[in-house]
Design a protein around this motif. Structure first.
Motif, short mmCIF file in Angstrom:
data_model
loop_
_atom_site.label_atom_id
_atom_site.label_comp_id
_atom_site.label_asym_id
_atom_site.label_seq_id
_atom_site.Cartn_x
_atom_site.Cartn_y
_atom_site.Cartn_z
N PRO A 276 0.80 -1.22 0.00
CA PRO A 276 0.00 0.00 0.00
C PRO A 276 0.84 1.28 0.00
O PRO A 276 0.43 2.30 -0.57
CB PRO A 276 -0.83 -0.08 1.28
CG PRO A 276 -0.66 -1.42 1.82
CD PRO A 276 0.51 -2.05 1.16
N ILE A 277 2.01 1.22 0.60
CA ILE A 277 2.90 2.39 0.62
C ILE A 277 3.38 2.69 -0.79
O ILE A 277 3.32 3.84 -1.25
CB ILE A 277 4.10 2.14 1.57
CG1 ILE A 277 3.61 1.87 2.99
CG2 ILE A 277 5.07 3.31 1.53
CD1 ILE A 277 4.67 1.31 3.91
N ILE A 278 3.83 1.65 -1.48
CA ILE A 278 4.31 1.82 -2.85
C ILE A 278 3.17 2.30 -3.76
O ILE A 278 3.36 3.21 -4.58
CB ILE A 278 4.93 0.51 -3.36
CG1 ILE A 278 6.20 0.19 -2.56
CG2 ILE A 278 5.24 0.57 -4.85
CD1 ILE A 278 6.72 -1.21 -2.74
N LEU A 279 1.99 1.71 -3.59
CA LEU A 279 0.84 2.12 -4.39
C LEU A 279 0.48 3.58 -4.13
O LEU A 279 0.21 4.34 -5.07
CB LEU A 279 -0.37 1.21 -4.11
CG LEU A 279 -1.64 1.52 -4.89
CD1 LEU A 279 -1.41 1.34 -6.38
CD2 LEU A 279 -2.77 0.62 -4.40
N ALA A 280 0.50 3.98 -2.87
CA ALA A 280 0.19 5.38 -2.54
C ALA A 280 1.22 6.33 -3.15
O ALA A 280 0.86 7.40 -3.66
CB ALA A 280 0.12 5.56 -1.03
N ALA B 140 -4.31 -3.81 -0.89
CA ALA B 140 -3.36 -2.70 -1.12
C ALA B 140 -4.07 -1.38 -1.42
O ALA B 140 -3.67 -0.34 -0.90
CB ALA B 140 -2.40 -3.05 -2.25
N GLY B 141 -5.11 -1.41 -2.21
CA GLY B 141 -5.83 -0.18 -2.55
C GLY B 141 -6.45 0.48 -1.33
O GLY B 141 -6.36 1.70 -1.14
N TRP B 142 -7.07 -0.34 -0.50
CA TRP B 142 -7.70 0.19 0.70
C TRP B 142 -6.65 0.70 1.68
O TRP B 142 -6.82 1.76 2.29
CB TRP B 142 -8.57 -0.89 1.34
CG TRP B 142 -9.35 -0.40 2.50
CD1 TRP B 142 -9.09 -0.63 3.82
CD2 TRP B 142 -10.52 0.43 2.47
NE1 TRP B 142 -10.02 -0.01 4.61
CE2 TRP B 142 -10.91 0.65 3.80
CE3 TRP B 142 -11.26 0.99 1.45
CZ2 TRP B 142 -12.02 1.41 4.12
CZ3 TRP B 142 -12.36 1.75 1.78
CH2 TRP B 142 -12.73 1.96 3.10
N GLY B 143 -5.56 -0.04 1.84
CA GLY B 143 -4.49 0.39 2.75
C GLY B 143 -3.81 1.66 2.30
O GLY B 143 -3.30 2.43 3.12
N SER B 144 -3.82 1.91 0.99
CA SER B 144 -3.15 3.11 0.48
C SER B 144 -3.90 4.39 0.83
O SER B 144 -3.33 5.48 0.77
CB SER B 144 -2.97 3.01 -1.04
OG SER B 144 -4.20 3.08 -1.69
N ILE B 145 -5.17 4.28 1.24
CA ILE B 145 -5.96 5.47 1.60
C ILE B 145 -5.28 6.23 2.74
O ILE B 145 -5.18 7.46 2.71
CB ILE B 145 -7.40 5.08 2.00
CG1 ILE B 145 -8.16 4.56 0.79
CG2 ILE B 145 -8.13 6.25 2.62
CD1 ILE B 145 -9.52 3.99 1.12
N ILE B 146 -4.81 5.51 3.73
CA ILE B 146 -4.18 6.16 4.90
C ILE B 146 -2.91 6.89 4.47
O ILE B 146 -2.65 8.02 4.88
CB ILE B 146 -3.86 5.12 5.99
CG1 ILE B 146 -5.16 4.52 6.51
CG2 ILE B 146 -3.04 5.71 7.12
CD1 ILE B 146 -4.99 3.30 7.36
N TYR B 147 -2.12 6.23 3.61
CA TYR B 147 -0.87 6.85 3.17
C TYR B 147 -1.13 8.04 2.25
O TYR B 147 -0.40 9.03 2.31
CB TYR B 147 0.01 5.80 2.49
CG TYR B 147 0.39 4.69 3.44
CD1 TYR B 147 1.24 4.92 4.50
CD2 TYR B 147 -0.13 3.41 3.28
CE1 TYR B 147 1.58 3.91 5.39
CE2 TYR B 147 0.20 2.39 4.16
CZ TYR B 147 1.06 2.66 5.21
OH TYR B 147 1.38 1.65 6.09
N LEU B 148 -2.17 7.95 1.41
CA LEU B 148 -2.51 9.10 0.56
C LEU B 148 -2.98 10.28 1.40
O LEU B 148 -2.67 11.43 1.09
CB LEU B 148 -3.58 8.70 -0.45
CG LEU B 148 -3.10 7.86 -1.62
CD1 LEU B 148 -4.27 7.31 -2.42
CD2 LEU B 148 -2.18 8.67 -2.52
N ALA B 149 -3.71 10.00 2.47
CA ALA B 149 -4.14 11.08 3.37
C ALA B 149 -2.92 11.72 4.04
O ALA B 149 -2.86 12.95 4.19
CB ALA B 149 -5.09 10.54 4.42
N THR B 150 -1.96 10.90 4.41
CA THR B 150 -0.74 11.44 5.02
C THR B 150 0.05 12.26 4.00
O THR B 150 0.58 13.33 4.33
CB THR B 150 0.14 10.29 5.55
OG1 THR B 150 -0.64 9.51 6.46
CG2 THR B 150 1.36 10.82 6.26
#
Length: 191
Positions: A58-62, A141-151
């Motif tokens: 998710p980090i890489i995706l974000a 991964a897509g759902w987990g990337s939401i937190i990183y995109l918000a950050t």
């Protein structure tokens, strides 16, 4: 939690919990089962795969979504990557079963197209773990990337602007501004 000790005692209802003799692991026959240590080993390997491969996905995706400049395309990518999270595991298992099917699967179709023999991915001990890990990445991964995109959206734009003035390219900005901005959230989510 009081009743948990019954598993470690030779419990007789007429003597009660306190008077029943302590027998330790006598009732836990799985320690002597030949598959027990195989199962423990497999669990440890899958946990390591999830930690090493699934956690950074998710980090890489974000980071990749954050670098997309076309807003419409960015929203399509976000929606597409979030969608598998809302699919039930049962439905997703059916989809994975069809995708990796030896007769009808997409991957086996490509393999046979190039002259190879079909592989039964879900029944092969060599392929099951990678398929399981990739399936979890696809779903989460897509759902987990939401937190990183918000950050990422909370990182100060002026930092990027000053890095541009100093001559930093996109990779240098990612290494020196974006990733350090994610470190506190990565640490919390890893713990």
């Amino acid at each position: 939690m009081f009743g948990v000790q019954i598993a470690f005692k030779d419990y007789k209802i007429y003597t009660g919990i306190w008077q029943s003799p302590w027998v330790g692991f006598k009732h836990f026959s799985f320690f002597s089962d030949s598959y027990f240590w195989f199962t423990v080993r497999n669990t440890i390997i899958l946990t390591l795969y999830r930690t090493v491969i699934n956690f950074p996905a998710p980090i890489i995706l974000a980071l990749m979504i954050n670098e997309v400049r076309n807003e419409k395309f960015k929203r399509v990518i976000q929606s597409t990557t979030y969608l598998p999270h809302f699919i039930s595991w049962v439905i997703l298992a059916g989809m994975v079963s069809e995708i990796f099917s030896p007769q009808r699967g997409v991957f086996n179709y490509i393999i046979t197209l190039f002259g190879g023999k079909p592989i039964y991915f879900l029944a092969s001990k060599d392929w099951f773990r990678p398929v399981l890990v990739l399936t979890q990445i696809w779903k989460n991964a897509g759902w987990g990337s939401i937190i990183y995109l918000a950050t990422l959206s909370s990182i100060d734009i002026e930092s990027y602007d000053s890095a541009t003035i100093d001559g930093a390219n996109r990779f240098q900005k990612a290494v020196h501004i974006t990733i350090p901005g994610l470190v506190p959230v990565i640490t919390i989510l890893f713990i």
